[in-house]
Structures are given as structure tokens and as C-alpha cells.
Write a protein that holds these residues in place. Structure first.
Motif, mmCIF file in Angstrom:
data_model
loop_
_atom_site.group_PDB
_atom_site.id
_atom_site.type_symbol
_atom_site.label_atom_id
_atom_site.label_comp_id
_atom_site.label_asym_id
_atom_site.label_seq_id
_atom_site.Cartn_x
_atom_site.Cartn_y
_atom_site.Cartn_z
ATOM 1 N N ALA A 126 17.134 -2.798 4.274
ATOM 2 C CA ALA A 126 16.278 -2.357 3.166
ATOM 3 C C ALA A 126 14.968 -3.139 3.155
ATOM 4 O O ALA A 126 13.894 -2.576 2.865
ATOM 5 C CB ALA A 126 17.009 -2.545 1.838
ATOM 6 N N ALA A 127 15.037 -4.424 3.499
ATOM 7 C CA ALA A 127 13.823 -5.250 3.541
ATOM 8 C C ALA A 127 12.893 -4.803 4.666
ATOM 9 O O ALA A 127 11.657 -4.828 4.521
ATOM 10 C CB ALA A 127 14.201 -6.720 3.727
ATOM 11 N N ARG A 129 12.687 -1.675 5.831
ATOM 12 C CA ARG A 129 12.086 -0.425 5.332
ATOM 13 C C ARG A 129 10.981 -0.717 4.320
ATOM 14 O O ARG A 129 9.912 -0.106 4.356
ATOM 15 C CB ARG A 129 13.178 0.445 4.701
ATOM 16 C CG ARG A 129 12.677 1.589 3.827
ATOM 17 C CD ARG A 129 11.778 2.558 4.571
ATOM 18 N NE ARG A 129 12.497 3.365 5.534
ATOM 19 C CZ ARG A 129 11.959 4.399 6.187
ATOM 20 N NH1 ARG A 129 10.680 4.713 5.969
ATOM 21 N NH2 ARG A 129 12.654 5.093 7.086
ATOM 22 N N GLU A 130 11.221 -1.651 3.427
ATOM 23 C CA GLU A 130 10.217 -2.028 2.424
ATOM 24 C C GLU A 130 8.948 -2.539 3.095
ATOM 25 O O GLU A 130 7.831 -2.177 2.713
ATOM 26 C CB GLU A 130 10.786 -3.100 1.500
ATOM 27 C CG GLU A 130 9.819 -3.580 0.423
ATOM 28 C CD GLU A 130 10.385 -4.745 -0.365
ATOM 29 O OE1 GLU A 130 10.398 -4.660 -1.604
ATOM 30 O OE2 GLU A 130 10.801 -5.749 0.247
ATOM 31 N N ASP A 133 7.096 0.418 4.713
ATOM 32 C CA ASP A 133 6.399 1.242 3.715
ATOM 33 C C ASP A 133 5.101 0.572 3.265
ATOM 34 O O ASP A 133 4.081 1.250 3.049
ATOM 35 C CB ASP A 133 7.306 1.501 2.514
ATOM 36 C CG ASP A 133 8.440 2.477 2.839
ATOM 37 O OD1 ASP A 133 8.332 3.192 3.858
ATOM 38 O OD2 ASP A 133 9.436 2.505 2.084
ATOM 39 N N ALA A 134 5.130 -0.757 3.131
ATOM 40 C CA ALA A 134 3.919 -1.493 2.759
ATOM 41 C C ALA A 134 2.893 -1.437 3.897
ATOM 42 O O ALA A 134 1.693 -1.266 3.656
ATOM 43 C CB ALA A 134 4.259 -2.941 2.423
ATOM 44 N N ARG A 155 10.837 -9.592 9.623
ATOM 45 C CA ARG A 155 12.095 -9.187 8.993
ATOM 46 C C ARG A 155 13.082 -8.608 10.005
ATOM 47 O O ARG A 155 14.291 -8.742 9.834
ATOM 48 C CB ARG A 155 11.805 -8.183 7.865
ATOM 49 C CG ARG A 155 11.258 -8.883 6.626
ATOM 50 C CD ARG A 155 11.081 -7.956 5.445
ATOM 51 N NE ARG A 155 10.721 -8.722 4.257
ATOM 52 C CZ ARG A 155 10.393 -8.180 3.086
ATOM 53 N NH1 ARG A 155 10.393 -6.850 2.956
ATOM 54 N NH2 ARG A 155 10.079 -8.936 2.058
#
Length: 238
Positions: A126-127, A129-130, A133-134, A155
């Protein structure tokens, strides 16, 4: 305690100044004598001696009788040390250094991506993907672009779960800070960067180690091709 902290801070400041002078080729091959450097930085000889000893320990300097303190080639510097990594990447990149940077990434990042797909936790993925997205929300040249790209790659390394790979994160960040300004000048690079990064993320999310490794390698290969078109050097060796 307060004086000790002040002395450590002063030593760090002197080290940083010395390294800046070295990478900018201010001193040539041999550093000036300690008393000259102490006057230049307006510090005691004790502080200067400690700063120099720290650089000696990082294989950046070499003391020779009747010659003085010689500056060692950057290729000899202890790159596993994060301070040394950051200092090394301050210098203007040359074709051979860029080749080595790409080859290092080829060795580490694809395998880290595969391991992130195989063993990364749900929070790790999830990190990633985050961070992606940023990254895709910012264009090259805009504030935060470089930091977002570095976070994405870092990450993935963390999600690999390999403690040695994690130690290499500083080199990967430095590599990105060096190659991105070169490749981002080219037309269509941002769109290509987003698509190649997305392929890696989606493979990790599908828990597909083989595809994650292939996607990561493709991402680096594209960067290598763009670097190769800007510099004349031997191609990276896979």
C-alpha cells in the motif's frame, strides 16, 4: 555534554566544507597542511584533525610521509557509507560513473521488486502504491517530483525485506538524483516514466515476482538508453 555536541557539529560542518572543496576540485590532488586548513575554516587544529580522520576512515584521503594528505580517487571512496554516497553524488557525473550507477541499479532494484511482490506486507505494498500515486501527480521540474520518485524506489527496497538492500537505498536515491535531471529533459520521458513505474506497482500488487522483476528491469533499461544517447560510454552490462 553541550560542548561535546557543539564540537561534533563543528566537525561535521568542516567535513562538509572539505568535501565540497574536494568535489569542486578546489585543492587539486593534495590537501593543504592542517594549520592552513584550520585557518581557512577558522577552527582549532583538534577539530580539523578529527574532521580529516573521519574522511580518512571513509577511504577518501590517504596520508603519505613527505607528501601530505592525498585525495584518493572517488572510485576508492567507501560508498556503503551514506555520507560518502551523498558527497559522491555532488560531483558532476561522468560517463563511466553513470554507467556504474545504472549497473548498480540493474543488480539491486529488479531483485528487490521481485522480493517485494513475494514477501512484502499489505502495508508495504500500500505504501508503494501511495508513493506511485504521489509521483504521477507531479511533473518533472515541479516541487516535490524528485522526492516523490526517490520515495517510490526506496519503498520497494524496504518492502523487499532484505536488510542489505535497505542499506543500498542511499545509493539508489543518489542515482536517481543524478540521472533524472538528464533524462527528464527529453520529450515524452514523463509519460514513459509513469507507465514503467505503474507496471512495476501493478506486478507487485498482483504478487507476481517474475513480472515485477522484468518490469523493474525494463524501467531501468529505458533510463539507460536515454543516458546512453546523452553520453558516449560503454553500455551497462547486465
Amino acid at each position: 555534554m553541550e560542548q561535546a555536541n557543539k564540537d561534533r557539529s563543528l566537525v561535521s560542518k568542516v567535513m562538509d566544507g572539505l568535501v565540497t572543496g574536494i568535489v569542486e576540485e578546489k585543492y587539486g590532488a593534495i590537501l593543504p597542511p592542517q594549520d592552513v586548513l584550520s585557518k581557512e575554516f577558522d577552527v582549532s587544529r583538534t577539530v580539523m584533525r578529527e574532521a580529516l580522520s573521519m574522511l580518512l576512515a571513509r577511504d577518501m584521503l590517504d596520508v603519505r610521509p613527505k607528501i601530505g594528505t592525498r585525495i584518493r580517487p572517488m572510485s576508492d571512496w567507501r560508498m556503503i557509507d551514506e555520507d560518502v554516497v551523498n558527497w559522491r553524488f555532488r560531483a558532476k557525473p561522468d560517463p563511466l560513473f553513470l554507467r556504474d550507477v545504472i549497473e548498480f541499479r540493474i543488480l539491486i532494484e529488479p531483485r528487490a521488486s521481485a522480493q517485494a511482490a513475494a514477501r512484502g506486507s499489505a502495508a508495504d505494498i500500500a505504501a508503494i502504491r501511495e508513493a506511485f500515486d504521489a509521483f504521477r501527480a507531479i511533473r518533472p521540474g515541479e516541487s516535490g517530483y524528485q522526492a516523490a520518485d526517490e520515495l517510490f524506489h526506496a519503498r520497494i527496497v524496504v518492502a523487499s525485506g532484505n536488510q542489505f538492500f535497505k542499506q543500498m537505498a542511499a545509493i539508489i536515491r543518489g542515482a536517481l538524483s543524478t540521472v533524472n535531471p538528464i533524462v527528464n529533459q527529453k520529450d515524452g520521458m514523463w509519460e514513459k516514466a509513469v507507465s514503467t513505474h505503474q507496471r512495476v506497482v501493478e506486478a507487485i500488487e498482483r504478487r507476481d515476482p517474475k513480472e515485477a522483476e522484468i518490469a523493474s528491469l525494463a524501467m531501468i533499461d529505458y533510463t539507460a538508453e536515454e543516458i546512453g544517447s546523452s553520453f558516449t560510454s560503454e553500455p551497462p552490462v547486465r
